[in-house]
Design an enzyme around this catalytic site. Structure first.
Site, PDB file in Angstrom:
ATOM      1  N   LYS A 248      16.670  71.369  37.327  1.00 18.61           N
ATOM      2  CA  LYS A 248      18.200  72.114  37.787  1.00 18.61           C
ATOM      3  C   LYS A 248      18.292  70.487  38.059  1.00 18.61           C
ATOM      4  O   LYS A 248      18.029  69.767  38.997  1.00 18.61           O
ATOM      5  CB  LYS A 248      17.996  72.769  39.147  1.00 18.61           C
ATOM      6  CG  LYS A 248      19.053  72.204  39.900  1.00 18.61           C
ATOM      7  CD  LYS A 248      19.753  73.258  41.029  1.00 18.61           C
ATOM      8  CE  LYS A 248      20.273  73.328  42.224  1.00 18.61           C
ATOM      9  NZ  LYS A 248      20.545  73.673  43.995  1.00 18.61           N
ATOM     10  N   ASP A 253      25.641  67.785  44.771  1.00 16.58           N
ATOM     11  CA  ASP A 253      25.599  69.160  44.839  1.00 16.58           C
ATOM     12  C   ASP A 253      26.637  68.941  46.505  1.00 16.58           C
ATOM     13  O   ASP A 253      26.343  69.528  47.232  1.00 16.58           O
ATOM     14  CB  ASP A 253      24.494  70.181  45.584  1.00 16.58           C
ATOM     15  CG  ASP A 253      25.141  71.933  45.698  1.00 16.58           C
ATOM     16  OD1 ASP A 253      25.936  72.330  45.684  1.00 16.58           O
ATOM     17  OD2 ASP A 253      24.407  72.531  46.089  1.00 16.58           O
ATOM     18  N   LYS A 260      30.034  72.524  51.833  1.00 19.58           N
ATOM     19  CA  LYS A 260      28.829  72.173  52.524  1.00 19.58           C
ATOM     20  C   LYS A 260      30.022  71.941  53.740  1.00 19.58           C
ATOM     21  O   LYS A 260      30.075  71.242  53.670  1.00 19.58           O
ATOM     22  CB  LYS A 260      27.755  71.950  52.348  1.00 19.58           C
ATOM     23  CG  LYS A 260      26.229  72.525  51.018  1.00 19.58           C
ATOM     24  CD  LYS A 260      25.389  71.696  50.904  1.00 19.58           C
ATOM     25  CE  LYS A 260      24.385  72.152  49.616  1.00 19.58           C
ATOM     26  NZ  LYS A 260      23.898  73.662  49.917  1.00 19.58           N
ATOM     27  N   ASP A 271      19.219  66.698  44.821  1.00 21.80           N
ATOM     28  CA  ASP A 271      19.783  67.936  44.387  1.00 21.80           C
ATOM     29  C   ASP A 271      19.318  68.275  42.535  1.00 21.80           C
ATOM     30  O   ASP A 271      19.001  69.114  42.471  1.00 21.80           O
ATOM     31  CB  ASP A 271      20.992  68.641  44.339  1.00 21.80           C
ATOM     32  CG  ASP A 271      20.853  70.481  44.653  1.00 21.80           C
ATOM     33  OD1 ASP A 271      20.046  71.062  44.552  1.00 21.80           O
ATOM     34  OD2 ASP A 271      21.648  71.209  44.432  1.00 21.80           O
ATOM     35  N   ASP A 330      28.557  77.560  46.137  1.00 21.12           N
ATOM     36  CA  ASP A 330      27.406  76.883  46.291  1.00 21.12           C
ATOM     37  C   ASP A 330      26.339  77.454  45.990  1.00 21.12           C
ATOM     38  O   ASP A 330      25.041  76.865  46.187  1.00 21.12           O
ATOM     39  CB  ASP A 330      27.558  76.977  48.065  1.00 21.12           C
ATOM     40  CG  ASP A 330      26.398  75.781  48.618  1.00 21.12           C
ATOM     41  OD1 ASP A 330      25.967  74.521  47.880  1.00 21.12           O
ATOM     42  OD2 ASP A 330      25.959  75.165  49.727  1.00 21.12           O
ATOM     43  N   GLU A 332      25.078  77.228  43.055  1.00 20.36           N
ATOM     44  CA  GLU A 332      25.673  77.146  41.598  1.00 20.36           C
ATOM     45  C   GLU A 332      24.217  76.553  40.681  1.00 20.36           C
ATOM     46  O   GLU A 332      24.942  76.238  39.765  1.00 20.36           O
ATOM     47  CB  GLU A 332      25.855  75.571  41.776  1.00 20.36           C
ATOM     48  CG  GLU A 332      25.193  74.953  41.560  1.00 20.36           C
ATOM     49  CD  GLU A 332      24.395  74.099  42.902  1.00 20.36           C
ATOM     50  OE1 GLU A 332      24.651  75.270  44.382  1.00 20.36           O
ATOM     51  OE2 GLU A 332      23.685  73.830  42.977  1.00 20.36           O
ATOM     52  N   ARG A 334      21.445  78.376  40.354  1.00 24.53           N
ATOM     53  CA  ARG A 334      21.465  79.308  39.384  1.00 24.53           C
ATOM     54  C   ARG A 334      22.194  79.833  38.487  1.00 24.53           C
ATOM     55  O   ARG A 334      21.319  80.005  37.314  1.00 24.53           O
ATOM     56  CB  ARG A 334      21.112  80.716  40.609  1.00 24.53           C
ATOM     57  CG  ARG A 334      22.137  80.976  41.027  1.00 24.53           C
ATOM     58  CD  ARG A 334      21.948  82.116  42.071  1.00 24.53           C
ATOM     59  NE  ARG A 334      21.639  81.263  43.685  1.00 24.53           N
ATOM     60  CZ  ARG A 334      21.637  82.108  44.512  1.00 24.53           C
ATOM     61  NH1 ARG A 334      21.785  83.879  45.055  1.00 24.53           N
ATOM     62  NH2 ARG A 334      20.927  81.074  45.370  1.00 24.53           N
TER      63      ARG A 334
HETATM   64  N1  BES Z   1      21.278  72.759  46.593  1.00 24.84           N
HETATM   65  C1  BES Z   1      21.020  74.056  46.960  1.00 24.84           C
HETATM   66  C2  BES Z   1      20.020  74.465  48.017  1.00 24.84           C
HETATM   67  C3  BES Z   1      19.327  73.605  49.784  1.00 24.84           C
HETATM   68  C4  BES Z   1      19.958  73.720  50.223  1.00 24.84           C
HETATM   69  C5  BES Z   1      18.408  72.532  48.866  1.00 24.84           C
HETATM   70  C6  BES Z   1      18.906  72.833  51.533  1.00 24.84           C
HETATM   71  C7  BES Z   1      17.394  71.977  50.707  1.00 24.84           C
HETATM   72  C8  BES Z   1      17.754  71.831  50.780  1.00 24.84           C
HETATM   73  C9  BES Z   1      21.892  75.742  46.726  1.00 24.84           C
HETATM   74  O1  BES Z   1      23.028  74.517  45.420  1.00 24.84           O
HETATM   75  C10 BES Z   1      22.288  75.723  47.873  1.00 24.84           C
HETATM   76  O2  BES Z   1      23.293  75.346  48.234  1.00 24.84           O
HETATM   77  N2  BES Z   1      21.776  77.387  47.632  1.00 24.84           N
HETATM   78  C11 BES Z   1      22.427  77.837  49.428  1.00 24.84           C
HETATM   79  C12 BES Z   1      22.545  79.383  48.399  1.00 24.84           C
HETATM   80  C13 BES Z   1      23.744  80.555  49.275  1.00 24.84           C
HETATM   81  C14 BES Z   1      24.853  79.507  49.632  1.00 24.84           C
HETATM   82  C15 BES Z   1      22.951  81.832  48.473  1.00 24.84           C
HETATM   83  C16 BES Z   1      21.576  77.808  49.900  1.00 24.84           C
HETATM   84  O3  BES Z   1      20.263  77.873  50.094  1.00 24.84           O
HETATM   85  O4  BES Z   1      22.809  78.114  51.668  1.00 24.84           O
HETATM   86 ZN    ZN Z   2      22.387  73.114  44.700  1.00 28.11          ZN
HETATM   87 MN    MN Z   3      24.624  74.896  46.560  1.00 31.22          MN
END
Ligand code: BES
Ligand code: ZN
Ligand code: MN
Length: 483
Positions: A248, A253, A260, A271, A330, A332, A334
């Site tokens: 990834k 992000d 966020k 990210d 968010d 994204e 996946r």
């Molecule tokens: N890059 C983030 C995951 C992340 C969050 C990594 C905090 C490290 C610290 C990912 O793209 C994300 O935003 N995931 C969301 C998914 C949710 C919207 C289902 C998350 O984990 O909040």
């Molecule tokens: Zn992300």
């Molecule tokens: Mn995200």
């Protein structure tokens, strides 16, 4: 800092600091020429990471506790190597020597001891100064490992692993304005100049032609055009199989329209850590012999809000024709990985796929900063990766992927949705469940959620704190070379 290997009985007077590793319960001993008054060691126990320094006639002696020999493993030795490098730097020494005790070699073997010491010292000496206008050069120019000749090959391997990790960390640490998707692709391209590695970069037009609607949907809000990186390593002899490493590569992000909160949003520079780990592994592959054909696939893009950005509810089509409702922009990572997995199935046809991604905040809650979450489709692959994780100290912990998780990703308006509905919980499993249908048929698959380990956490001698950890590069190389 340059790491060199010198053999025992070499003269040490050129080194301003000489470090000795001391078993718990014994007294520091750097030899006759480096004699220090007994009182200097009073109360020194030799506990793991205990440090004490004393001045000999012309040099400083640094005693570092090994702890109990029964507890000594590669990770402890790595940490001791890092500690010595950092203490020598802090002491202002230009040149330092580390006397490698026989106990360490007996416990880890010559190869293991050499690797862990070199790795640890170099990881501990890592600095990120290049973005400061007056970057401070390291004071410590040379660290010499004083050890028998047979540690040589291990030391060389440690250097390769540490350089791969540093490459990954340099990519992680750069902010999003200085490391764009194009820059990430250029870094990958640079790896193809040596060894048996080639690199193809697919630009936005190529991505459209390939039909990568999910990756393009993530990229839609950004002014920075996305890139797909395809690295290819060919083994010297006959290949024992095809492996795809998928990363990834979100250079930033923001969350997109599902934006966020602003606190710590800067950390989303990291990210792209999965992609950086894949590139780090290729950095090492330039100088190692691995009997597999290895493909590195990286989806590089930003996730930004704008008038062009994907909106919650928008439906995009993956490279394999699967349609996806993007209910939360968010989620994204996946989407990007799904298209990369389609590409792997269509263009690489791998026997094994391992993807690395900072995919979910939920994995940080579940496992914290010490362990990455692992979803593996076969118990063999799970065991192989777990062993590589234990060997490198980049540890993995298995997490479940159940039918209920997959069921929860079924769409209402399209085939799939990118977040689970209702009260499923298990956010990391939901992320893995979204990916599962895109895995190339017939391939064994492991998904490593590295969101907790790629940065953050308290200091562990070389990781922790503000900088990226480089997690994944050494793990992948260990797995590839021990397989
Ligand atoms: N890059 C983030 C995951 C992340 C969050 C990594 C905090 C490290 C610290 C990912 O793209 C994300 O935003 N995931 C969301 C998914 C949710 C919207 C289902 C998350 O984990 O909040
Ligand atoms: Zn992300
Ligand atoms: Mn995200």
């Amino acid at each position: 800092m340059k790491l060199v290997h010198i053999e025992p009985h070499a003269r040490l007077d050129a080194h301003e600091l000489v470090a000795v590793l001391v078993e718990e319960g014994s007294k520091p001993d750097a030899g006759k020429e480096l004699a220090v008054r007994d009182f200097a060691w009073k109360g020194f126990q030799g506990e793991f990471r205990e440090v004490r320094s004393a001045d000999a006639a012309h040099q400083r002696v640094l005693a570092v506790g090994l702890g109990k020999l029964a507890s000594l493993d590669a990770e402890r030795v790595r940490r001791l190597g890092a500690l010595v490098a950092q203490k020598a730097e802090a002491a202002g020494a230009k040149s330092a020597a580390l006397l490698v005790p026989r106990a360490v070699v007996e416990r880890l073997g010559a190869h293991g001891a050499g690797t862990a010491l070199a790795e640890g010292a170099l990881l501990g000496g890592y600095r990120f100064e290049k973005r400061k206008s007056k970057s401070k050069p390291a004071k410590l120019e040379t660290l010499a490992l004083v050890a028998p000749k047979d540690l040589g090959p291990g030391i060389e391997r440690g250097k390769v692993l540490a350089a791969a990790c540093a490459f990954t960390r340099d990519l992680q640490n750069d902010p999003a304005n200085l490391l764009t998707p194009k820059d990430l692709a250029a870094a990958a391209k640079g790896l193809a100049k040596a060894g048996r590695i080639t690199c193809a970069i697919h630009d936005e037009r190529a991505l459209k032609r390939l039909g990568m609607g999910l990756l393009l949907g993530v990229a839609a809000g950004s002014k920075q055009p996305p890139r797909l990186v395809h690295l290819h390593y060919k083994p010297k002899g006959k290949s024992k199989g095809r492996i795809a490493l998928v990363g990834k590569g979100l250079t930033f992000d923001s969350g997109g329209i599902s934006i966020k909160p602003s606190a710590k949003m800067d950390e989303m520079r990291f990210d792209m850590s999965g992609a950086a780990a894949v590139l780090g592994a290729f950095h090492a592959l330039r100088s190692l012999d691995v009997p597999y054909e290895v493909h590195g696939l990286v989806g590089a893009t930003e996730n930004m809000p704008s008038g062009n950005a994907t909106k919650p509810g928008d439906i995009h089509t993956a490279m394999n024709g699967t349609t996806v409702e993007v209910l939360n922009t968010d989620a994204e990572g996946r989407l990007v990985l799904a298209d990369l997995l389609c590409y792997a199935g269509a263009k690489v046809k791998p026997d094994v796929v391992v993807d690395l991604a900072t995919l979910t905040g939920a994995v940080v809650v579940a496992l914290g900063h010490e362990l990455a979450g692992m979803f593996a489709s076969t118990s063999e692959l799970e065991a192989e990766l777990r062993a590589a994780g234990d060997a490198t100290g980049e540890r993995l912990w298995p997490l479940p992927l159940l039918d209920v998780h997959k069921e929860a990703m079924k769409g209402v308006f399209a085939d799939l949705k990118n977040i689970s509905g209702g009260d499923l919980g298990a956010g990391s499993s939901a992320g893995a469940a979204f990916l599962a249908p895109f895995v190339p048929s017939g391939a064994a698959w492991a998904h490593l959620d590295i969101a907790g380990v790629a940065w953050g956490g308290s200091s562990r001698d070389w990781v922790g704190g503000a900088l990226g950890s480089g997690f994944g590069a050494r793990l992948l190389v260990e797995w590839l070379t021990s397989r």
